[in-house]
Write an enzyme that holds these catalytic residues in place. Structure first.
Site, PDB file in Angstrom:
ATOM      1  N   THR A   8       0.806  -1.216   0.000  1.00 17.91           N
ATOM      2  CA  THR A   8       0.000   0.000   0.000  1.00 17.91           C
ATOM      3  C   THR A   8       0.843   1.270   0.000  1.00 17.91           C
ATOM      4  OG1 THR A   8      -0.110  -0.120   2.403  1.00 17.91           O
ATOM      5  CG2 THR A   8      -1.947  -1.096   1.180  1.00 17.91           C
ATOM      6  N   CYS A   9       2.158   1.131   0.018  1.00 21.79           N
ATOM      7  CA  CYS A   9       3.069   2.282   0.083  1.00 21.79           C
ATOM      8  C   CYS A   9       3.373   2.784  -1.334  1.00 21.79           C
ATOM      9  CB  CYS A   9       4.352   1.858   0.800  1.00 21.79           C
ATOM     10  SG  CYS A   9       5.648   3.107   0.779  1.00 21.79           S
ATOM     11  N   ASP A  10       3.088   4.053  -1.584  1.00 21.66           N
ATOM     12  CA  ASP A  10       3.346   4.637  -2.911  1.00 21.66           C
ATOM     13  C   ASP A  10       4.828   4.616  -3.278  1.00 21.66           C
ATOM     14  OD1 ASP A  10       0.664   5.167  -3.342  1.00 21.66           O
ATOM     15  OD2 ASP A  10       0.791   7.226  -2.594  1.00 21.66           O
TER      16      ASP A  10
END
Length: 104
Positions: A8-10
């Site tokens: 979920t980390c850009d």
């Protein structure tokens, strides 16, 4: 090459896109191997703990005083990311210095 991060980390997504040959490991789901965690702590020390994260802000004062290894085992999302392991080389974060070192 292994890339440790969160799906979920850009920033992790950017690194994964730029390094398609890297094996992606979601530390929330799969955890981090003990040996890799030990090497990363030896190399980066307390910089491996992301003290600007939402998870960190949710910790009590007592929890924040725990050793980085214990914190990262209990809360894998506290790790600054991505952690890129390429043989004996390790890179933390996706800054210009990491991209340059990896030739991206």
């Amino acid at each position: 090459m292994d890339l440790y991060g969160l799906k979920t980390c850009d920033t992790c997504r950017k690194a994964q896109k730029a390094l398609p040959e890297a094996r992606y490991v979601d530390v929330r789901q799969e955890g981090m191997p003990e040996a890799v965690l030990a090497m990363a702590l030896e190399r980066f020390g307390t910089a491996l703990v992301n003290t600007r994260s939402t998870t960190w802000r949710g910790l009590s004062e007592a929890e924040r005083t725990e050793a980085p290894e214990a914190l990262l085992k209990a809360h894998p999302t506290l790790m600054k990311r991505p952690l890129i392991v390429d043989g004996a080389a390790m890179h933390l974060g996706w800054g210009a210095d990491t991209r340059a070192a990896l030739g991206v």
